[in-house]
Write an enzyme that holds these catalytic residues in place. Structure first.
Site, short mmCIF file in Angstrom:
data_model
loop_
_atom_site.label_atom_id
_atom_site.label_comp_id
_atom_site.label_asym_id
_atom_site.label_seq_id
_atom_site.Cartn_x
_atom_site.Cartn_y
_atom_site.Cartn_z
N LYS A 124 53.63 42.05 61.92
CA LYS A 124 53.67 42.78 60.66
C LYS A 124 52.99 44.12 60.89
CE LYS A 124 55.17 41.95 56.49
NZ LYS A 124 56.21 40.99 56.08
N ASP A 164 59.51 45.95 54.09
CA ASP A 164 58.72 45.06 53.25
C ASP A 164 58.42 45.90 52.00
OD1 ASP A 164 57.17 42.28 53.58
OD2 ASP A 164 55.80 43.60 52.54
N GLY A 235 58.26 41.24 39.41
CA GLY A 235 58.80 42.31 40.25
C GLY A 235 60.14 42.79 39.73
N PHE A 236 60.58 43.96 40.19
CA PHE A 236 61.93 44.44 39.83
C PHE A 236 62.56 45.19 41.00
CE2 PHE A 236 61.26 49.03 38.95
CZ PHE A 236 59.87 49.07 38.95
N ASN A 238 63.87 45.14 45.28
CA ASN A 238 64.98 44.58 46.02
C ASN A 238 65.02 43.06 46.00
OD1 ASN A 238 67.09 45.15 47.77
ND2 ASN A 238 65.83 44.52 49.52
N VAL A 239 63.85 42.45 46.22
CA VAL A 239 63.78 40.99 46.32
C VAL A 239 64.04 40.37 44.95
CG1 VAL A 239 62.20 39.08 46.82
CG2 VAL A 239 62.24 41.09 48.32
N ALA A 240 63.37 40.89 43.91
CA ALA A 240 63.55 40.38 42.55
C ALA A 240 65.01 40.55 42.12
CB ALA A 240 62.64 41.13 41.59
N TRP A 241 65.61 41.68 42.48
CA TRP A 241 67.00 41.93 42.12
C TRP A 241 67.94 40.90 42.77
CZ3 TRP A 241 70.52 43.68 45.97
CH2 TRP A 241 71.83 43.91 45.51
N1 GLU Z 1 59.30 41.68 55.22
C1 GLU Z 1 60.20 40.57 55.21
C2 GLU Z 1 59.42 39.28 55.31
O1 GLU Z 1 58.32 39.19 54.79
C3 GLU Z 1 61.31 40.71 56.24
C4 GLU Z 1 60.84 40.85 57.65
C5 GLU Z 1 61.97 41.17 58.64
O2 GLU Z 1 63.12 41.25 58.24
O3 GLU Z 1 61.65 41.33 59.83
O4 GLU Z 1 59.84 38.29 55.84
#
Ligand code: GLU
Length: 445
Positions: A124, A164, A235-236, A238-241
């Site tokens: 990360k 992320d 949230g609103f 990418n993930v929430a969408w």
């Molecule tokens: N940030 C995303 C996660 O928490 C995706 C990580 C990625 O695609 O490498 O898994």
């Protein structure tokens, strides 16, 4: 291994890394028994080797804003573990980012990536830079300054970053462009790329879609399904969408989304027009959700509150770590919630998690539920290596299979004699066993 002893050593050494210690404790507590039934792990000090990142890079990121003023941010890359494949994991650009945040995320990522069954290690990175309210030119200058430092540590078979929080397609574009210039190669060194230059179809939707596929498995296991269920989402972005889109498509009614300013209660539920408005909100970069209630007057904006006070069947935290605490859990339980699935990483506090498990309410952790995002990143890497693209249907079918396998692995290790599935234990043991076995087999390195 004795969890208490190991934790006190880590607490002494990393006393100010709260999130990292929280993530490690959760994993250690759930794997202790299994780990101790493998003396070969203890002999090779596997756990001590897995809780520490392989290495951490920290670097200065100087950049200039549109007025000519100079700013200094800190950049990081935590390469946590590469026993299963190249380091893999996103970059987070958010003012709350510290080394502790990225160590917790890298640690979680290692087990999450193991659960996907794809050959990916865990990593990360990110920065305390806040892209909100910055112009495109400022974001570009920051991304270029960040990549000027990062590029020497990454590579398509070494370490593959992605997005992320705060790192979407725009940031990936600028980061990729600059990497290409410095490294003089056009390999898929980042995932989440644009569709015309090496990206994978379904990648933007993958985290949310995968999360909802996982929820469907959880519900099916108790002979239920999504149809007609009310869903509260935080949230609103990418993930929430993605989660709202798939939940709606599968017949659920999404009654809440949220932002840092408060939440939206939309009794009628989201529809295509409202889902598209979420995309528009995100694109405006103002980081507030309140304009939704101006656009759709039947919806109510509740200032400075979280959506967990609403009565709902399913709660999907999709924002940030520790966004759902014990008080929120109590409220959800009193309101009769059936299922909580973390699409954010470590979205619930340990107190909230224990309350759900004690009350035998379906609860699953981020490392299982949100693994769809990195899974499609893994599929993007495969497509790049083969130099061809799969159709959306092909990617979605593979994503469904992966989420099904993750659910099965959680049930295998998390099923209790009373029939309740402890998904925390299941996900931690399933992920850990794969990594531990690989570390053991590869010798001391
Ligand atoms: N940030 C995303 C996660 O928490 C995706 C990580 C990625 O695609 O490498 O898994």
């Amino acid at each position: 291994m004795k969890v208490k002893e190991l934790m006190s050593k880590l607490e002494f050494k990393y006393s100010n890394e709260k999130e990292y210690l929280q993530a490690v404790r959760e994993v250690l507590e759930s794997i202790e028994e299994t780990y101790n039934s493998h003396p070969e792990f203890e002999k090779a000090r596997i756990i001590e080797r897995i809780v520490e990142p392989d290495r951490v890079f920290t670097f200065k990121v100087p950049w200039q804003d549109d007025r000519g003023e100079i700013h200094i941010n800190t950049g990081y890359r935590v390469q946590f573990n590469n026993a299963l494949g190249p380091y893999k994991g996103g970059l987070r650009f958010h003012p709350s980012v510290t080394l502790s945040t990225l160590k917790f995320l890298g640690f979680e990522q290692t087990f999450k990536n193991a659960l996907t069954t794809l050959p990916m290690g865990g990593a990360k990175g990110g920065s305390d830079f806040n892209p909100k309210g910055k112009s495109d030119a400022e974001v570009m200058r920051f991304c270029q300054a960040f990549m000027t430092e990062l590029w020497r540590y990454i590579g398509p078979d070494t370490d593959v970053p992605a997005g992320d929080i705060g790192v979407g397609s725009r940031e990936i574009g600028y980061l990729y462009g600059w990497y290409k210039k410095l490294a003089r190669e056009n390999t898929g060194v980042l995932t989440g790329k644009g569709i015309n230059w090496g990206g994978s179809l379904i990648r933007p939707e993958a985290t949310g879609f995968g999360g909802v596929y996982f929820v469907r498995h959880m519900l099916n296991k108790i002979n239920s399904d999504l149809s007609g269920k009310t869903v509260a989402i935080s949230g609103f972005g990418n993930v929430a969408w993605g989660a709202a889109l798939k939940a709606t498509e599968l017949g659920a009614k999404v009654i809440a989304i949220s932002g840092p300013d408060g939440y939206i209660y939309d009794k009628a539920g989201l529809n295509e027009e409202k889902l598209n408005f979420m995309l528009y909100l995100r694109a405006t970069c103002n980081d507030v959700v309140s304009p939704y209630a101006e656009e759709f007057p039947e919806a109510v904006f509740v200032k400075a509150k979280k959506p967990w006070e609403l009565k709902c069947d399913i709660a999907l935290p999709c924002a940030i770590q520790n966004e759902l605490d014990g008080q929120d859990a109590k409220q959800l339980i009193e309101n009769g919630v059936t299922c909580i699935a973390e699409i954010s990483n470590m979205g619930c506090t340990p107190e909230a998690v224990n309350m759900f498990i004690d009350n035998k309410i379906l609860y699953a952790p981020g490392k299982a539920v949100n693994a769809g995002g990195v899974s499609v990143s893994g599929l993007e890497m495969t497509q790049n290596a083969m130099k061809l693209n799969w159709s959306a249907e092909e990617v979605d079918t593979k994503l469904k299979t992966i989420m099904n396998n993750i659910h099965e692995a959680c049930v295998k290790y998390g099923n209790r004699p009373d029939g309740y599935t402890d998904y925390v234990k299941g996900a931690n043991i399933a992920g850990f066993m794969k990594v531990a076995q690989a570390v053991l087999e590869q010798g001391l390195c």
